[in-house]
Design a protein around this motif. Structure first.
Motif, PDB file in Angstrom:
ATOM      1  N   GLU A 142       3.951   1.570  -1.091  1.00 52.62           N
ATOM      2  CA  GLU A 142       4.612   1.697  -2.383  1.00 52.62           C
ATOM      3  C   GLU A 142       3.652   2.225  -3.441  1.00 52.62           C
ATOM      4  O   GLU A 142       4.024   3.053  -4.281  1.00 52.62           O
ATOM      5  N   ARG A 143       2.409   1.788  -3.384  1.00 56.24           N
ATOM      6  CA  ARG A 143       1.419   2.254  -4.356  1.00 56.24           C
ATOM      7  C   ARG A 143       1.120   3.735  -4.159  1.00 56.24           C
ATOM      8  O   ARG A 143       1.023   4.497  -5.125  1.00 56.24           O
ATOM      9  N   GLU A 163      -7.453  -0.347  -6.190  1.00 58.61           N
ATOM     10  CA  GLU A 163      -6.743  -1.614  -6.341  1.00 58.61           C
ATOM     11  C   GLU A 163      -7.707  -2.689  -6.855  1.00 58.61           C
ATOM     12  O   GLU A 163      -8.903  -2.688  -6.543  1.00 58.61           O
ATOM     13  N   THR A 199       0.830  -1.205   0.000  1.00 52.18           N
ATOM     14  CA  THR A 199       0.000   0.000   0.000  1.00 52.18           C
ATOM     15  C   THR A 199       0.867   1.258   0.000  1.00 52.18           C
ATOM     16  O   THR A 199       0.594   2.235  -0.733  1.00 52.18           O
TER      17      THR A 199
END
Length: 261
Positions: free
Chosen positions: A111-112, A144, A109
């Motif tokens: 990184e996104r 997502e 999460t």
């Protein structure tokens, strides 16, 4: 002889004190208006105040920030000008700071969020370089994908806020903005991009309003102060020279009278 030197030294000391007084009066006391400002905000505020005829000084700080100093008499007008332009801007916490990488491992999460934040920041910078655009902000919603196929994923969307210069052909800019954003964000369609346009106020460009009083007279105030300082210094030197001459004459007259037969 010693008394004469002491008198001359006293006169010179008074002249220096008077000169310092005139110098302080000519320069005018300054007060710190804002401190710890980002470089961009400090430069915008500096340019805005200078164009309104306000004597302002920018001082760099060790942290890379800056502070602004203005004359005490200009504080009310400087605050009014800056408030009217919405400066300095409020400092808000963005996603880049909230999800700042601090450890060696990051969750998917995090990184996104970092990826989306970096992409939208780059898009905002690119859009701001379009002719006629003062600034732009891009906000993307990229849901997502879920493992459960029974729940269809929400469509990806993006919202763009553009502050543009008055007189810009907005109709020609909007399609280019939507196309650029749609091609830069995966899963976002052309129709999924909404653009909100805001025309920049005249004060945002750093120029005084049309009905603002002229500032030529105020801008020439430092010249009058300098002339007053020079005139005061000349008068002070002449007065001190006359005083020194009179002291010297009084010292010499008794000696001449005693030396006469």
């Amino acid at each position: 002889m010693n008394n004469r030197c002491a008198s001359v030294a006293l006169v010179l000391k008074r002249a220096l004190i008077l000169f310092a007084t005139f110098a302080l009066a000519g320069c005018g006391a300054k007060i710190e208006l804002y401190r710890n400002l980002p470089a961009r905000d400090a430069n915008e505020m500096l340019a805005l105040l200078m164009r309104h005829g306000i004597d302002v000084e920018r001082v760099a700080e060790h942290s890379g920030a800056a502070s602004l100093n203005v004359s005490t008499k200009d504080v009310p007008r400087a605050m009014s000008v800056l408030d009217g332009a919405g400066l300095p801007r409020d400092r808000l916490a963005d996603l880049g700071n909230l999800f700042k990488k601090e450890g060696m491992l990051s969750s998917p999460t995090e990184e996104r969020v970092r990826f989306i934040h970096g992409t939208t920041q780059e898009l905002s910078e690119t859009l701001s370089r379009i002719d006629g655009v003062f600034s732009a902000r891009v906000h993307a919603v990229l849901p997502e994908h879920t493992i459960d196929d029974r729940v269809p994923p929400a469509p990806s969307t993006a919202a763009v806020l553009v502050r543009y210069k008055a007189g810009t052909a907005v109709d020609q800019i909007v399609p280019k903005i939507k196309e650029l954003v749609a091609n830069s964000l995966k899963g976002v369609s052309y129709d999924g991009v909404s653009v909100t346009l805001v025309e920049a106020a005249q004060s945002d460009s750093g120029l005084p309003p049309l009905d603002a009083p002229p500032v030529a007279a105020e801008a020439s105030a430092p010249l009058y102060l300098l002339l007053g300082l020079v005139a005061g210094l000349v008068i002070s030197l002449i007065g001190n020279a006359v005083l020194v001459f009179r002291v010297w004459r009084k010292r010499v007259s008794p000696t001449t009278n005693r030396a006469a037969p």
